[in-house]
Design a protein around this motif. Structure first.
Motif, PDB file in Angstrom:
ATOM      1  N   PRO A  50      11.557  -0.285  -4.188  1.00 50.11           N
ATOM      2  CA  PRO A  50      11.195  -1.019  -2.961  1.00 50.11           C
ATOM      3  C   PRO A  50      10.711  -2.434  -3.249  1.00 50.11           C
ATOM      4  O   PRO A  50      10.335  -2.764  -4.376  1.00 50.11           O
ATOM      5  CB  PRO A  50      10.067  -0.162  -2.388  1.00 50.11           C
ATOM      6  CG  PRO A  50       9.412   0.437  -3.596  1.00 50.11           C
ATOM      7  CD  PRO A  50      10.502   0.635  -4.617  1.00 50.11           C
ATOM      8  N   THR A  51      10.721  -3.241  -2.212  1.00 47.88           N
ATOM      9  CA  THR A  51      10.147  -4.589  -2.305  1.00 47.88           C
ATOM     10  C   THR A  51       8.649  -4.552  -2.020  1.00 47.88           C
ATOM     11  O   THR A  51       7.866  -5.198  -2.708  1.00 47.88           O
ATOM     12  CB  THR A  51      10.842  -5.531  -1.306  1.00 47.88           C
ATOM     13  OG1 THR A  51      12.238  -5.589  -1.630  1.00 47.88           O
ATOM     14  CG2 THR A  51      10.244  -6.924  -1.350  1.00 47.88           C
ATOM     15  N   HIS A  52       8.241  -3.775  -1.014  1.00 43.72           N
ATOM     16  CA  HIS A  52       6.839  -3.696  -0.607  1.00 43.72           C
ATOM     17  C   HIS A  52       6.169  -2.449  -1.180  1.00 43.72           C
ATOM     18  O   HIS A  52       6.825  -1.566  -1.724  1.00 43.72           O
ATOM     19  CB  HIS A  52       6.730  -3.656   0.918  1.00 43.72           C
ATOM     20  CG  HIS A  52       7.409  -4.782   1.616  1.00 43.72           C
ATOM     21  ND1 HIS A  52       7.252  -6.094   1.240  1.00 43.72           N
ATOM     22  CD2 HIS A  52       8.259  -4.797   2.689  1.00 43.72           C
ATOM     23  CE1 HIS A  52       7.967  -6.868   2.046  1.00 43.72           C
ATOM     24  NE2 HIS A  52       8.590  -6.108   2.929  1.00 43.72           N
ATOM     25  N   GLY A  53       4.841  -2.411  -1.015  1.00 46.48           N
ATOM     26  CA  GLY A  53       4.128  -1.180  -1.315  1.00 46.48           C
ATOM     27  C   GLY A  53       3.220  -1.216  -2.514  1.00 46.48           C
ATOM     28  O   GLY A  53       2.665  -0.198  -2.911  1.00 46.48           O
ATOM     29  N   PHE A  54       3.031  -2.376  -3.115  1.00 49.18           N
ATOM     30  CA  PHE A  54       2.203  -2.491  -4.317  1.00 49.18           C
ATOM     31  C   PHE A  54       0.941  -3.300  -4.008  1.00 49.18           C
ATOM     32  O   PHE A  54       0.460  -4.089  -4.814  1.00 49.18           O
ATOM     33  CB  PHE A  54       3.021  -3.132  -5.439  1.00 49.18           C
ATOM     34  CG  PHE A  54       4.341  -2.453  -5.639  1.00 49.18           C
ATOM     35  CD1 PHE A  54       4.428  -1.299  -6.400  1.00 49.18           C
ATOM     36  CD2 PHE A  54       5.489  -2.930  -5.018  1.00 49.18           C
ATOM     37  CE1 PHE A  54       5.637  -0.639  -6.563  1.00 49.18           C
ATOM     38  CE2 PHE A  54       6.704  -2.277  -5.178  1.00 49.18           C
ATOM     39  CZ  PHE A  54       6.782  -1.135  -5.946  1.00 49.18           C
ATOM     40  N   GLY A  55       0.438  -3.061  -2.784  1.00 45.02           N
ATOM     41  CA  GLY A  55      -0.693  -3.819  -2.268  1.00 45.02           C
ATOM     42  C   GLY A  55      -0.311  -4.679  -1.078  1.00 45.02           C
ATOM     43  O   GLY A  55      -1.153  -5.317  -0.467  1.00 45.02           O
ATOM     44  N   SER A  56       0.969  -4.677  -0.726  1.00 47.29           N
ATOM     45  CA  SER A  56       1.449  -5.473   0.398  1.00 47.29           C
ATOM     46  C   SER A  56       0.963  -4.901   1.724  1.00 47.29           C
ATOM     47  O   SER A  56       0.963  -3.689   1.928  1.00 47.29           O
ATOM     48  CB  SER A  56       2.978  -5.510   0.393  1.00 47.29           C
ATOM     49  OG  SER A  56       3.480  -6.027   1.610  1.00 47.29           O
ATOM     50  N   PHE A  57       0.592  -5.791   2.646  1.00 49.93           N
ATOM     51  CA  PHE A  57       0.240  -5.373   3.996  1.00 49.93           C
ATOM     52  C   PHE A  57       1.478  -5.011   4.814  1.00 49.93           C
ATOM     53  O   PHE A  57       1.365  -4.602   5.963  1.00 49.93           O
ATOM     54  CB  PHE A  57      -0.565  -6.460   4.709  1.00 49.93           C
ATOM     55  CG  PHE A  57      -2.009  -6.501   4.300  1.00 49.93           C
ATOM     56  CD1 PHE A  57      -2.949  -5.735   4.956  1.00 49.93           C
ATOM     57  CD2 PHE A  57      -2.434  -7.293   3.249  1.00 49.93           C
ATOM     58  CE1 PHE A  57      -4.280  -5.749   4.594  1.00 49.93           C
ATOM     59  CE2 PHE A  57      -3.765  -7.322   2.869  1.00 49.93           C
ATOM     60  CZ  PHE A  57      -4.693  -6.553   3.540  1.00 49.93           C
ATOM     61  N   CYS A  58       2.678  -5.152   4.231  1.00 53.19           N
ATOM     62  CA  CYS A  58       3.893  -4.684   4.899  1.00 53.19           C
ATOM     63  C   CYS A  58       4.053  -3.184   4.747  1.00 53.19           C
ATOM     64  O   CYS A  58       4.885  -2.588   5.424  1.00 53.19           O
ATOM     65  CB  CYS A  58       5.128  -5.383   4.331  1.00 53.19           C
ATOM     66  SG  CYS A  58       5.597  -6.872   5.234  1.00 53.19           S
ATOM     67  N   SER A  59       3.305  -2.575   3.847  1.00 54.11           N
ATOM     68  CA  SER A  59       3.350  -1.129   3.688  1.00 54.11           C
ATOM     69  C   SER A  59       2.482  -0.485   4.756  1.00 54.11           C
ATOM     70  O   SER A  59       1.396  -0.969   5.071  1.00 54.11           O
ATOM     71  CB  SER A  59       2.839  -0.743   2.297  1.00 54.11           C
ATOM     72  OG  SER A  59       2.809   0.651   2.138  1.00 54.11           O
ATOM     73  N   SER A  60       2.954   0.638   5.312  1.00 52.80           N
ATOM     74  CA  SER A  60       2.185   1.301   6.369  1.00 52.80           C
ATOM     75  C   SER A  60       0.935   1.962   5.815  1.00 52.80           C
ATOM     76  O   SER A  60      -0.017   2.218   6.544  1.00 52.80           O
ATOM     77  CB  SER A  60       3.057   2.344   7.075  1.00 52.80           C
ATOM     78  OG  SER A  60       3.487   3.346   6.176  1.00 52.80           O
TER      79      SER A  60
END
Length: 457
Positions: free
Chosen positions: A178-188
């Motif tokens: 994935p692109t998001h999910g490593f501290g991104s606020f785009c992750s739910s």
């Protein structure tokens, strides 16, 4: 033999990817500072033949258009995205050849955005990996509420369907990238882990273990606040971002810094919160270069407000510039490096405020002049907070300074970084402040009482 290189953008919690074969490669969701991508390609000795976007990003400015122009690569963007620049529209099932035996297949996965597309990397017809962008993440999915409030539930249901499509159509051993999910606020939601596969997600991801109604209800109930600057990222990416400029900004001096502060500009000190508390330019704000400067400065600064950066070295300044261009703060109006003495005009004195621990707070005699201010997010506070504390999330504080009760403000967050930002804002507003630079886990052992009954101011 194919390869996949990961390009981390830690401050934003995102990843980009360079993948290909012997001679050519594709870049997936490139960052704004494309020199890192070009360096990775040079190390591999490959030509960038394709640049692809999984979606029009809401959390950062893409470098895709600039990278495609510079390298002559084909720029692939999902066909449902409304963009204003020349590109190759990609639809579900489209396949492109990247290198001999290495292909990329588009797989429509709406949910994070209506047009979101994942890409399956294949070698000689066998699935090698899937680039899932903001669709299927590690233990989570991309949030569905960044496009249009009226579409949020519809997109949440689409996100569920997309995750299940990936799980049904790809082998269990397929790496999920994935692109998001490593501290991104785009992750739910934020999940632990650095790598995963389709098979692992089938046993751990809510989108794959819950029924759709339970998944949607839980997803919508758990969404965090949206950083304010997100409102500007999508339009910038749809219009086509300008080439990045990482050249040094104009250098300034103490007299000019004072003039800028008097004019209402933001002067941002990049030094550590420890150094800032010990002494700083009156009226300046502290966003540590080693913290999430891009997220929190972009979230809080009025969009388009001129900003001057103060750094202890040219390297610190350059690193901060790189962080900020990723979120559309392209050019500081000015900058200064050196020491505090270089930034304060003759005859002026620096400001300072004390730092403390939760044990220090517990030892403080309570009284009407003592204010405990919690600047964590709502979701953090819901899990427990110091009885009697006031609450203003740090990203709202600059607009809600008047909501902070009178008295000496002991400000805390979960670890100290956001408390440092908040303390600098309060200090600039003329408040007496103590920055609690401590882990919130130390509050109870220090003797402070926690509660979850938020009927306090």
């Amino acid at each position: 033999m194919f390869f996949i290189d990961t390009i981390e953008t830690e401050g934003l919690g995102n990843r980009s990817y360079l993948a290909g074969g012997v001679a050519n490669a594709v870049v997936v969701d490139p960052p704004r500072d494309i020199d890192r991508v070009l360096s990775a390609a040079a190390v591999r000795g490959v030509r960038i033949s394709h640049v692809v976007e999984t979606h029009v990003h809401n959390d950062y400015v893409t470098g895709g258009l600039d990278l495609a122009r510079l390298t002559g690569a084909a720029y692939l963007v999902p066909s449902g995205a409304h963009v204003s620049f020349s590109h190759v529209p990609v639809s579900d099932g489209d396949t492109v050849g990247v290198d001999e035996g290495v292909t990329l297949r588009a797989l429509a996965t709406p949910g994070h955005t209506p047009h979101h597309t994942s890409y399956v990397l294949e070698e000689d017809g066998r699935v090698a990996a899937v680039f899932t962008g903001g669709s299927l993440l590690i233990g989570s999915v991309g949030r569905p509420d960044l496009v249009e409030p009226r579409l949020t539930e519809q997109l949440a249901r689409a996100q569920y369907a997309s995750a299940n499509r990936l799980a049904a159509e790809l082998p269990d051993e397929t790496p999920v990238l994935p692109t998001h999910g490593f501290g991104s606020f785009c992750s739910s939601s934020q999940a632990e882990g650095d790598a995963t596969t389709i098979g692992k997600e089938k046993t751990a991801n809510d989108a794959l273990v819950k029924d759709v109604d339970s998944f949607v209800a839980d997803l919508l109930a758990g969404l965090e606040d949206v950083p304010a600057y997100y409102a500007h990222m999508g339009p910038a990416n749809a219009a086509g971002p300008a080439p990045v400029d990482l050249g040094a900004p104009p250098l300034t001096d103490a007299t000019d810094i004072a003039r800028r502060l008097a004019a209402g500009e933001w002067v941002v000190d990049l030094r550590s919160r420890i150094a800032f508390a010990e002494g700083h330019v009156a009226g300046s704000f502290n966003f540590e270069a080693d913290g999430k400067i891009a997220t929190y400065l972009a979230w809080m600064i009025p969009w388009g407000k001129p900003v001057t950066l103060l750094a202890d070295s040219p390297a610190q300044l350059a690193a901060a510039q790189r962080e900020l261009v990723r979120v559309g703060i392209d050019r500081p109006t000015a900058a200064a490096t050196g020491t505090l003495a270089d930034w304060i005009p003759d005859g002026h004195t620096p400001r300072s405020f004390p730092r403390a621990t939760f044990a220090d707070l517990a030892a403080q005699a309570p009284g009407p002049d003592t204010v405990i201010l919690d600047v964590r997010r709502d979701s953090e506070r819901a899990r427990g907070f110091i009885t009697g504390s006031a609450h203003v999330p740090v990203h709202d504080l600059h607009r809600r300074l008047a909501d902070v009760p009178a008295g000496t403000v002991w400000v805390h967050c979960a670890g100290g970084m956001r408390a440092g930002i908040a303390a600098s804002l309060l200090d600039a507003a003329g408040r007496d402040v103590v920055a609690i630079d401590d882990s919130f886990d130390a509050a109870t052992p220090a003797g402070l009482t926690l509660t979850t009954d938020d009927r306090t101011p």
